[in-house]
Design a protein around this motif. Structure first.
Motif, PDB file in Angstrom:
ATOM      1  N   ARG A 112      14.166 -11.855 -26.900  1.00 61.70           N
ATOM      2  CA  ARG A 112      12.770 -11.889 -27.320  1.00 61.70           C
ATOM      3  C   ARG A 112      11.830 -11.355 -26.251  1.00 61.70           C
ATOM      4  O   ARG A 112      10.752 -10.833 -26.554  1.00 61.70           O
ATOM      5  CB  ARG A 112      12.378 -13.323 -27.697  1.00 61.70           C
ATOM      6  CG  ARG A 112      13.064 -13.847 -28.951  1.00 61.70           C
ATOM      7  CD  ARG A 112      12.419 -15.134 -29.436  1.00 61.70           C
ATOM      8  NE  ARG A 112      12.476 -16.196 -28.446  1.00 61.70           N
ATOM      9  CZ  ARG A 112      13.502 -17.040 -28.312  1.00 61.70           C
ATOM     10  NH1 ARG A 112      14.562 -16.911 -29.093  1.00 61.70           N
ATOM     11  NH2 ARG A 112      13.470 -17.999 -27.397  1.00 61.70           N
ATOM     12  N   MET A 113      12.226 -11.468 -24.990  1.00 61.80           N
ATOM     13  CA  MET A 113      11.351 -11.027 -23.909  1.00 61.80           C
ATOM     14  C   MET A 113      11.140  -9.516 -23.902  1.00 61.80           C
ATOM     15  O   MET A 113      10.174  -9.025 -23.320  1.00 61.80           O
ATOM     16  CB  MET A 113      11.912 -11.488 -22.561  1.00 61.80           C
ATOM     17  CG  MET A 113      11.799 -12.988 -22.343  1.00 61.80           C
ATOM     18  SD  MET A 113      12.315 -13.532 -20.702  1.00 61.80           S
ATOM     19  CE  MET A 113      10.894 -13.023 -19.732  1.00 61.80           C
ATOM     20  N   GLN A 114      11.990  -8.763 -24.567  1.00 58.95           N
ATOM     21  CA  GLN A 114      11.788  -7.315 -24.662  1.00 58.95           C
ATOM     22  C   GLN A 114      10.495  -6.982 -25.385  1.00 58.95           C
ATOM     23  O   GLN A 114       9.939  -5.893 -25.208  1.00 58.95           O
ATOM     24  CB  GLN A 114      12.961  -6.670 -25.396  1.00 58.95           C
ATOM     25  CG  GLN A 114      14.279  -6.735 -24.662  1.00 58.95           C
ATOM     26  CD  GLN A 114      15.366  -6.033 -25.427  1.00 58.95           C
ATOM     27  OE1 GLN A 114      15.317  -4.818 -25.626  1.00 58.95           O
ATOM     28  NE2 GLN A 114      16.351  -6.779 -25.895  1.00 58.95           N
ATOM     29  N   LYS A 115      10.010  -7.901 -26.194  1.00 63.61           N
ATOM     30  CA  LYS A 115       8.797  -7.670 -26.964  1.00 63.61           C
ATOM     31  C   LYS A 115       7.554  -8.203 -26.251  1.00 63.61           C
ATOM     32  O   LYS A 115       6.470  -8.211 -26.833  1.00 63.61           O
ATOM     33  CB  LYS A 115       8.936  -8.330 -28.342  1.00 63.61           C
ATOM     34  CG  LYS A 115      10.083  -7.757 -29.175  1.00 63.61           C
ATOM     35  CD  LYS A 115      10.177  -8.436 -30.528  1.00 63.61           C
ATOM     36  CE  LYS A 115      11.326  -7.864 -31.349  1.00 63.61           C
ATOM     37  NZ  LYS A 115      11.452  -8.528 -32.669  1.00 63.61           N
ATOM     38  N   SER A 116       7.737  -8.654 -25.008  1.00 65.29           N
ATOM     39  CA  SER A 116       6.591  -9.155 -24.239  1.00 65.29           C
ATOM     40  C   SER A 116       6.032  -8.021 -23.384  1.00 65.29           C
ATOM     41  O   SER A 116       6.055  -6.862 -23.795  1.00 65.29           O
ATOM     42  CB  SER A 116       7.011 -10.353 -23.382  1.00 65.29           C
ATOM     43  OG  SER A 116       7.953  -9.960 -22.405  1.00 65.29           O
ATOM     44  N   GLY A 155       8.262  -9.557 -17.723  1.00 62.17           N
ATOM     45  CA  GLY A 155       9.001 -10.202 -18.800  1.00 62.17           C
ATOM     46  C   GLY A 155       9.701  -9.183 -19.672  1.00 62.17           C
ATOM     47  O   GLY A 155      10.878  -9.331 -20.015  1.00 62.17           O
ATOM     48  N   ARG A 156       8.983  -8.117 -20.040  1.00 59.98           N
ATOM     49  CA  ARG A 156       9.592  -7.068 -20.853  1.00 59.98           C
ATOM     50  C   ARG A 156      10.682  -6.345 -20.071  1.00 59.98           C
ATOM     51  O   ARG A 156      11.738  -6.015 -20.619  1.00 59.98           O
ATOM     52  CB  ARG A 156       8.538  -6.068 -21.308  1.00 59.98           C
ATOM     53  CG  ARG A 156       9.113  -5.026 -22.287  1.00 59.98           C
ATOM     54  CD  ARG A 156       8.012  -4.188 -22.910  1.00 59.98           C
ATOM     55  NE  ARG A 156       7.399  -3.307 -21.936  1.00 59.98           N
ATOM     56  CZ  ARG A 156       6.252  -2.630 -22.155  1.00 59.98           C
ATOM     57  NH1 ARG A 156       5.612  -2.791 -23.304  1.00 59.98           N
ATOM     58  NH2 ARG A 156       5.752  -1.841 -21.236  1.00 59.98           N
ATOM     59  N   LYS A 157      10.421  -6.086 -18.779  1.00 61.44           N
ATOM     60  CA  LYS A 157      11.432  -5.419 -17.963  1.00 61.44           C
ATOM     61  C   LYS A 157      12.709  -6.243 -17.863  1.00 61.44           C
ATOM     62  O   LYS A 157      13.813  -5.715 -17.861  1.00 61.44           O
ATOM     63  CB  LYS A 157      10.881  -5.143 -16.563  1.00 61.44           C
ATOM     64  CG  LYS A 157       9.796  -4.073 -16.533  1.00 61.44           C
ATOM     65  CD  LYS A 157      10.321  -2.746 -17.058  1.00 61.44           C
ATOM     66  CE  LYS A 157       9.264  -1.665 -16.996  1.00 61.44           C
ATOM     67  NZ  LYS A 157       9.760  -0.375 -17.560  1.00 61.44           N
ATOM     68  N   LEU A 158      12.553  -7.573 -17.768  1.00 61.50           N
ATOM     69  CA  LEU A 158      13.715  -8.444 -17.721  1.00 61.50           C
ATOM     70  C   LEU A 158      14.505  -8.349 -19.029  1.00 61.50           C
ATOM     71  O   LEU A 158      15.742  -8.286 -19.022  1.00 61.50           O
ATOM     72  CB  LEU A 158      13.283  -9.887 -17.464  1.00 61.50           C
ATOM     73  CG  LEU A 158      14.403 -10.917 -17.347  1.00 61.50           C
ATOM     74  CD1 LEU A 158      15.345 -10.570 -16.198  1.00 61.50           C
ATOM     75  CD2 LEU A 158      13.823 -12.312 -17.149  1.00 61.50           C
ATOM     76  N   GLY A 159      13.798  -8.328 -20.147  1.00 61.77           N
ATOM     77  CA  GLY A 159      14.463  -8.179 -21.433  1.00 61.77           C
ATOM     78  C   GLY A 159      15.170  -6.849 -21.560  1.00 61.77           C
ATOM     79  O   GLY A 159      16.286  -6.762 -22.095  1.00 61.77           O
ATOM     80  N   GLU A 160      14.539  -5.781 -21.065  1.00 57.64           N
ATOM     81  CA  GLU A 160      15.162  -4.458 -21.107  1.00 57.64           C
ATOM     82  C   GLU A 160      16.398  -4.401 -20.215  1.00 57.64           C
ATOM     83  O   GLU A 160      17.412  -3.799 -20.571  1.00 57.64           O
ATOM     84  CB  GLU A 160      14.145  -3.397 -20.678  1.00 57.64           C
ATOM     85  CG  GLU A 160      13.006  -3.211 -21.676  1.00 57.64           C
ATOM     86  CD  GLU A 160      11.918  -2.298 -21.135  1.00 57.64           C
ATOM     87  OE1 GLU A 160      11.990  -1.918 -19.935  1.00 57.64           O
ATOM     88  OE2 GLU A 160      10.982  -1.974 -21.897  1.00 57.64           O
ATOM     89  N   ALA A 161      16.300  -5.031 -19.044  1.00 56.48           N
ATOM     90  CA  ALA A 161      17.442  -5.070 -18.132  1.00 56.48           C
ATOM     91  C   ALA A 161      18.613  -5.811 -18.777  1.00 56.48           C
ATOM     92  O   ALA A 161      19.776  -5.392 -18.665  1.00 56.48           O
ATOM     93  CB  ALA A 161      17.045  -5.755 -16.823  1.00 56.48           C
TER      94      ALA A 161
END
Length: 296
Positions: free
Chosen positions: A34-38, A42-48
């Motif tokens: 879900r963090m990819q949509k932040s 936070g988004r970078k963590l989701g992408e990683a």
């Protein structure tokens, strides 16, 4: 922090990390997805996380780079967790990180948190502590880890290894087997040895292993470490992965991504940030640069 301060306060114990399975409150897997949509980090963590998941689900050879003072900070269980589950094929680490994990596994040894902005290093030294920026450990216990544990390994190696040289990757495999037999089965090296994951360390003397060698009575009888052989072994592993079209991926924990690594199938870097870029062990200063960035 004054000279009268109590550094061994139980409330200041630095606990090693643990990995919890999914529970009724939701999973970390779902949270990271879900963090990819932040936004922002936070988004970078989701992408990683998404890139790392593709590495694990794919066929590429995964190399984990493990730098900075991560093991003394209690992060080493995360590495053993990855190795045990087959999420790492090759480990490249600093010398300290593959030995300082032993501190949490030694009897009556605790690592304590301190306030780096107000700590008194003279008081720490007087009371027998080494400091790693914002956490400390008994100097007696640390020296014991360096000289008694790793030193005895070289004594035993001198008796059992009959060849004149030994590559670092084989030395660390032997050390892993030795640690497993000496009561440290959960250590990084013991875990890697069981999983048949090769461990490379080009700066091996710069850490507790170097101290252990220098204090071993049988050091001169032990085999000479052949770092050049490591280069050949590492390139053979990489070439095999590339020729077979398996490909390679790399994850860095605690260190940046060198420019040469950006051409790989996937590259990931996770590194905690702090303005004051150093860690300190009393009477031995070492510097490490910290920043946060993810490369996919």
């Amino acid at each position: 922090m004054t000279r009268d301060a109590r550094f061994d306060d139980p409330n200041l114990v630095r606990e090693p990390m643990t990995v919890a399975e999914d529970g009724v409150r939701g999973s970390v897997l779902g949270l990271l997805g879900r963090m990819q949509k932040s936004a922002f980090q936070g988004r970078k963590l989701g992408e990683a996380f998404e890139v790392w998941k593709k590495m694990i689900e794919g066929d590429s050879l995964i190399c984990l780079g493990y730098a900075a003072s991560m093991s003394s900070a209690g992060m080493w269980p995360l590495v053993t967790w990855l190795v045990e589950r087959g999420y790492v094929d090759v480990l490249a680490s600093t010398s300290a990180n593959i030995t300082e994990d032993l501190l949490d596994q030694m009897d009556e040894t605790r690592v304590y948190r301190v306030d780096p902005e107000h700590v008194d290093d003279v008081a720490l030294a007087d009371k027998g502590y080494y400091r790693f920026y914002d956490h400390i450990v008994s100097s007696k216990k640390y020296d014991q880890m360096e000289t008694v544990i790793t030193g005895r390994f070289f004594d035993d190696l001198a008796e059992t290894w009959r060849k004149p040289t030994i590559p670092t990757v084989r030395l660390l495999f032997e050390l892993g087997l030795w640690l497993g037999a000496k009561g440290f089965p959960n250590s990084i090296l013991a875990t890697a040895a069981r999983a048949q994951v090769p461990v490379f360390c080009c700066g091996l003397p710069d850490g507790p292993i170097g101290e252990g060698y220098s204090t071993s009575p049988k050091a001169e009888q032990a085999p000479v470490v052949d770092f050049f052989k490591d280069y050949r072994i590492a390139t053979d592993i990489m070439d095999t992965a590339m020729i077979s079209k398996r490909g390679t991926s790399v994850v860095f924990l605690g260190g940046g991504v060198p420019p040469r690594e950006r051409g790989r199938d996937a590259a990931q870097s996770v590194d905690p940030d702090h303005d004051r870029q150093h860690r300190l062990r009393w009477a031995r200063r070492r510097h490490a640069r910290h920043r946060v960035h993810f490369v996919g």
